[in-house]
Write a protein that holds these residues in place. Structure first.
Motif, mmCIF file in Angstrom:
data_model
loop_
_atom_site.group_PDB
_atom_site.id
_atom_site.type_symbol
_atom_site.label_atom_id
_atom_site.label_comp_id
_atom_site.label_asym_id
_atom_site.label_seq_id
_atom_site.Cartn_x
_atom_site.Cartn_y
_atom_site.Cartn_z
ATOM 1 N N GLY A 1 -23.145 36.029 0.359
ATOM 2 C CA GLY A 1 -22.415 36.904 1.107
ATOM 3 C C GLY A 1 -21.010 37.359 0.369
ATOM 4 O O GLY A 1 -20.468 38.444 0.540
ATOM 5 N N GLY B 1 -19.878 43.674 3.173
ATOM 6 C CA GLY B 1 -21.345 43.423 3.086
ATOM 7 C C GLY B 1 -22.194 44.402 3.798
ATOM 8 O O GLY B 1 -23.233 44.965 3.295
ATOM 9 N N VAL C 1 -25.832 36.725 6.174
ATOM 10 C CA VAL C 1 -26.635 37.877 5.297
ATOM 11 C C VAL C 1 -28.014 37.691 5.877
ATOM 12 O O VAL C 1 -28.735 38.767 5.401
ATOM 13 C CB VAL C 1 -26.611 37.362 3.816
ATOM 14 C CG1 VAL C 1 -27.458 38.337 2.791
ATOM 15 C CG2 VAL C 1 -25.241 37.258 3.216
#
Length: 345
Positions: free
Chosen positions: A163, A180, A277
């Motif tokens: 991440g 992200g 993630v």
């Protein structure tokens, strides 16, 4: 047993109530994206102050949404670590104080254990044993799980977590915070054949990870694109999208290779994917593909339970309260807390 869960480890304030018979009764999350956006990352002091402002109103809101009163709560669970120490202390102090005022037990919960157990909030969750890939902003870990508190670390990141690498690379590409998800969206427009980034540490034995080199590789590739654009030139939007795609493909494939290696070495037929993630659609699809080929199955939480939330803390707390665990009045925070130190249930 009804457990109130409080999550304040970083930049989301989450509160939820979990009932052992009825399941999740309600949850609310306040995100601090607007607070930190102008700084391009989380400012710990601002995060702590925002938790102070938001936690109690969220507690009141979840009680109201669930149709409950404070007298209906049987226990309070709060995130004790790992995370930002100031943010953790806010949730710990509020959680412990509410429990004392209401005359119920309280328990500090491990943040990553909450993520690990989050898929069990779904109607059809995994059974023990399984292998878990925990991928969040601060952690990338492969864990063999035989039960609650029965964990063996198989591998983890030696530097940047996945991440972190996503966020830092997004910042290099000039994407807004949080980076992200923005990088993943940009990668959708990228050409997967233009660049190929390395798959770090996949050419050697073991299950550890290293993603800092990918960030450097992305920076060098961006510089090459800028140089190709001429004197004082900027990389084109397409070049940035192509870099984003190459970076995402490299991270996803690296995680996938290690997951396949972990399930083969452990003999597990179940893989749990959790953490922020784990909401990445390309990662989910690749893990699903691998587990089908291995004759197993992958589980992951719905997107709202991938990022930090109070529901996972309430559920993890319920698991431990149900086993008779609780803690004395003295409380604190553990910004660094190895999950293998947790007692088994």
């Amino acid at each position: 047993m009804r457990v109130l869960g409080i999550e304040t480890s970083c930049d989301e304030t989450g509160v939820a109530i979990y009932d052992g018979e009825k399941g999740l009764l309600g949850h609310q999350v306040h995100t601090q994206v607007a607070v930190h956006a102008e700084f391009g990352g989380v400012v710990p002091e601002l995060a702590s102050r925002d938790h102070v402002r938001k936690t109690l109103p969220l507690v009141e809101g979840v009680l109201r949404d669930s149709g409950l009163r404070k007298q209906d709560i049987d226990a309070v669970a709060y995130t004790c670590g790992p995370g930002l120490v100031g943010a953790l202390l806010v949730g710990s102090a509020i959680g412990r104080s509410l429990a004392w005022a209401w005359g119920v037990p309280a328990l500090g919960v491990h943040h990553m254990e909450g993520h690990l157990l989050a898929p069990m909030l779904e109607a059809e969750g995994p059974d023990f044993p399984f292998v878990a890939l925990l991928v969040s902003g601060g952690h990338t870990q492969l864990v063999e799980v035989k039960g609650v508190g029965r964990y063996r670390m198989l591998g983890e990141s030696l530097d940047d977590a996945a991440g972190e690498a996503f966020d830092k690379t997004a910042k290099l590409l000039g994407l807004p915070y949080p980076g992200g998800p923005e990088l993943a969206r940009l990668a959708e427009q990228g050409d997967p054949t233009r660049y190929r980034f390395p798959r770090p540490m996949t050419d050697r034995p073991g299950l550890d990870f290293s993603f800092s080199g990918l960030k450097t590789f992305a920076l060098n590739t961006l510089h090459e694109a800028q140089h190709a654009a001429g004197e004082g030139g900027e990389a084109s939007e397409q070049s940035k999208a192509d870099i984003a795609r190459a970076f995402e493909d490299a991270v996803v494939e690296t995680l996938a290779i290690k997951c396949r290696r972990a399930v083969r070495e452990s003999g597990a037929k179940t893989l749990v994917l959790a953490g922020g993630v784990s909401a990445n659609q390309r990662l989910r699809a690749r893990i699903q593909e691998i587990m089908e080929k291995e004759g197993g199955r992958a589980y992951y939480p719905r997107p709202e339970f991938c990022t930090d939330n109070g529901a996972m803390i309430a559920y993890a707390g319920w698991q431990r309260f149900s086993a008779g665990q609780h803690e004395p009045l003295l409380f604190g925070a553990r910004p660094r807390w190895p999950m293998e130190e947790l007692p088994a249930v």
